[in-house]
Design an enzyme around this catalytic site. Structure first.
Site, short mmCIF file in Angstrom:
data_model
loop_
_atom_site.label_atom_id
_atom_site.label_comp_id
_atom_site.label_asym_id
_atom_site.label_seq_id
_atom_site.Cartn_x
_atom_site.Cartn_y
_atom_site.Cartn_z
N HIS A 63 0.85 -1.20 0.00
CA HIS A 63 0.00 0.00 0.00
C HIS A 63 0.88 1.24 0.00
O HIS A 63 2.10 1.16 0.19
CB HIS A 63 -0.97 -0.02 1.18
CG HIS A 63 -0.34 0.12 2.53
ND1 HIS A 63 0.60 -0.77 3.02
CD2 HIS A 63 -0.51 1.05 3.51
CE1 HIS A 63 0.96 -0.41 4.24
NE2 HIS A 63 0.32 0.70 4.55
N HIS A 65 1.20 3.94 2.03
CA HIS A 65 1.64 4.74 3.16
C HIS A 65 3.16 4.86 3.05
O HIS A 65 3.83 3.93 2.58
CB HIS A 65 1.23 4.10 4.49
CG HIS A 65 -0.20 4.38 4.87
ND1 HIS A 65 -0.96 3.53 5.65
CD2 HIS A 65 -1.00 5.44 4.57
CE1 HIS A 65 -2.18 4.06 5.82
NE2 HIS A 65 -2.22 5.21 5.16
N ASP A 67 5.84 4.69 4.82
CA ASP A 67 6.85 3.74 5.32
C ASP A 67 6.92 2.46 4.49
O ASP A 67 7.78 1.62 4.70
CB ASP A 67 6.63 3.42 6.82
CG ASP A 67 5.21 2.99 7.14
OD1 ASP A 67 4.29 3.34 6.38
OD2 ASP A 67 5.01 2.29 8.15
N HIS A 68 6.03 2.30 3.52
CA HIS A 68 6.03 1.12 2.65
C HIS A 68 6.42 1.43 1.21
O HIS A 68 6.47 0.51 0.39
CB HIS A 68 4.66 0.44 2.69
CG HIS A 68 4.32 -0.06 4.05
ND1 HIS A 68 4.48 -1.37 4.43
CD2 HIS A 68 3.88 0.60 5.15
CE1 HIS A 68 4.14 -1.50 5.70
NE2 HIS A 68 3.77 -0.32 6.16
N HIS A 141 -7.26 -2.03 6.04
CA HIS A 141 -6.41 -0.89 6.41
C HIS A 141 -7.11 0.35 5.86
O HIS A 141 -7.92 0.21 4.93
CB HIS A 141 -5.02 -1.10 5.78
CG HIS A 141 -3.92 -0.33 6.42
ND1 HIS A 141 -3.70 -0.34 7.78
CD2 HIS A 141 -2.95 0.47 5.90
CE1 HIS A 141 -2.65 0.42 8.05
NE2 HIS A 141 -2.19 0.93 6.92
N ASP A 208 0.30 -4.26 7.36
CA ASP A 208 -0.66 -3.21 7.66
C ASP A 208 -2.11 -3.64 7.45
O ASP A 208 -2.74 -3.38 6.42
CB ASP A 208 -0.34 -1.95 6.84
CG ASP A 208 0.90 -1.28 7.39
OD1 ASP A 208 1.76 -1.99 7.93
OD2 ASP A 208 1.01 -0.05 7.30
N HIS A 266 7.75 -4.61 11.65
CA HIS A 266 6.96 -3.38 11.52
C HIS A 266 6.54 -2.89 12.91
O HIS A 266 5.35 -2.77 13.22
CB HIS A 266 5.74 -3.64 10.62
CG HIS A 266 5.00 -2.41 10.17
ND1 HIS A 266 3.97 -1.86 10.91
CD2 HIS A 266 5.14 -1.62 9.09
CE1 HIS A 266 3.49 -0.80 10.29
NE2 HIS A 266 4.19 -0.63 9.17
ZN LIG Z 1 -0.12 1.62 6.52
#
Ligand SMILES: [Zn+2]
Length: 309
Positions: A63, A65, A67-68, A141, A208, A266
């Site tokens: 996804h 976000h 941090d990914h 999520h 997530d 994570h």
């Molecule tokens: Zn996320």
């Protein structure tokens, strides 16, 4: 023997810490090298692993976000800088195509690398690879998120002593393998009589998400499961609210799904001591348990013992 292992680039959710780089994972599986969810700093972390951009065959993003995925611009530009000689496949949630387009061309560079962009737009979407099937499942999520699993089909291993006992040799072995049986001296010999099943291996990557069907579908009988455990049980209510798992939940999923090696990662920056994740998970899961650390390598466990044919 072919190499199958996970290499952890980073283990931090949301914000990195002094000990933890942002998320990022490499899966080396025979001739595939798959990069999952490259967060910031993934390119530099890779320098420590012996795996280079030219080794990459595929990138999977769960996804969009930060941090990914904020490691994507650097990794994509690096593919061109290093003149990766073959197309690199890229998978991500189709609803995030605009984010991907921006990250791909976040700044000016001389683009030579070819990306084979195949977005995921359906729960259960399957991509056929030489090593098996890559399957995406929808997770729960706040934004569109997919987890991935790699499923190697079961194979068949011939038993030389049984072949010899039946006097089967040469092209007859191939015939028996292909047709499932062979007629010899008025008797039908089946493949099962002279072989054992070679169980396929499974890898699952779950990031997530709150608990949902997709989590269980991905984890089912995984030899190696990488799963987020952002929180501990003490923050279970917060975890549910923001669409994340606790270490206890992740461990229960693993136990109920027949997972062999469980890798938790994570982690929220609020927890300084990783043993707390271990202790909480251990209450529910008795198999191999790994609390991920940056630059750790985790081998896919040896194949399950074949069942007699
Ligand atoms: Zn996320």
């Amino acid at each position: 023997m072919s190499m199958r292992e996970l290499v952890v680039l980073g283990t931090a959710s949301q914000a990195p810490t002094r000990q933890r780089n942002h998320n990022g994972y490499l899966l080396r599986w025979d001739d595939e090298v798959i990069l999952f969810d490259p967060g910031e700093g993934s390119q530099r972390q890779m320098l420590h692993t012996g795996i280079t951009a030219t080794d990459l065959t595929r990138i999977c993003v769960t996804h969009f976000h930060g941090d990914h995925c904020l490691g994507l611009p650097g990794m994509i530009q690096r593919l061109s800088l290093d003149r990766v000689p073959r197309p690199v496949a890229v998978h991500f949630p189709a609803g995030g195509a605009e984010y991907f387009a921006r990250l791909r061309h976040a700044s000016s560079f001389y683009e030579t690398a070819e990306l084979a962009v195949e977005p995921i737009d359906a729960d259960g979407q399957r991509i056929t690879l030489g090593i098996g099937t890559l399957e995406a499942r929808r997770l729960r999520h706040p934004i569109e998120t997919y987890g991935y699993r790699l499923v190697e089909p079961d194979g068949c291993r011939m038993l030389p002593e049984r072949l010899a006992a039946y006097g089967i040799a040469g092209p007859d072995v191939g015939r028996l393998l292909r047709d499932g049986h062979l007629d010899r001296d008025g008797r039908r010999i089946t493949r099962d009589e002279v072989s054992v099943t070679r169980p396929g291996q499974r890898f699952a990557f779950v990031m997530d998400t709150g608990l949902c069907d997709g989590v269980y579908a991905l984890a089912e009988h995984a030899d190696l499961l990488v799963i987020e455990s952002t929180f501990l049980e003490s923050e279970a209510a917060l975890a549910a609210e923001v669409g994340h798992l606790t270490a206890g939940q992740a461990a229960r999923v693993a136990a109920e799904s027949g997972v062999r090696t469980l890798v938790l990662t994570h982690f929220s920056q609020r927890y300084a001591d990783p043993r707390r994740f271990h202790d909480e998970a251990r209450e529910h899961f008795t198999g191999d348990l790994v609390i991920a650390e940056d630059l750790l390598t985790v081998p896919v466990p040896p194949r399950r013992v074949p069942s007699p044919g």
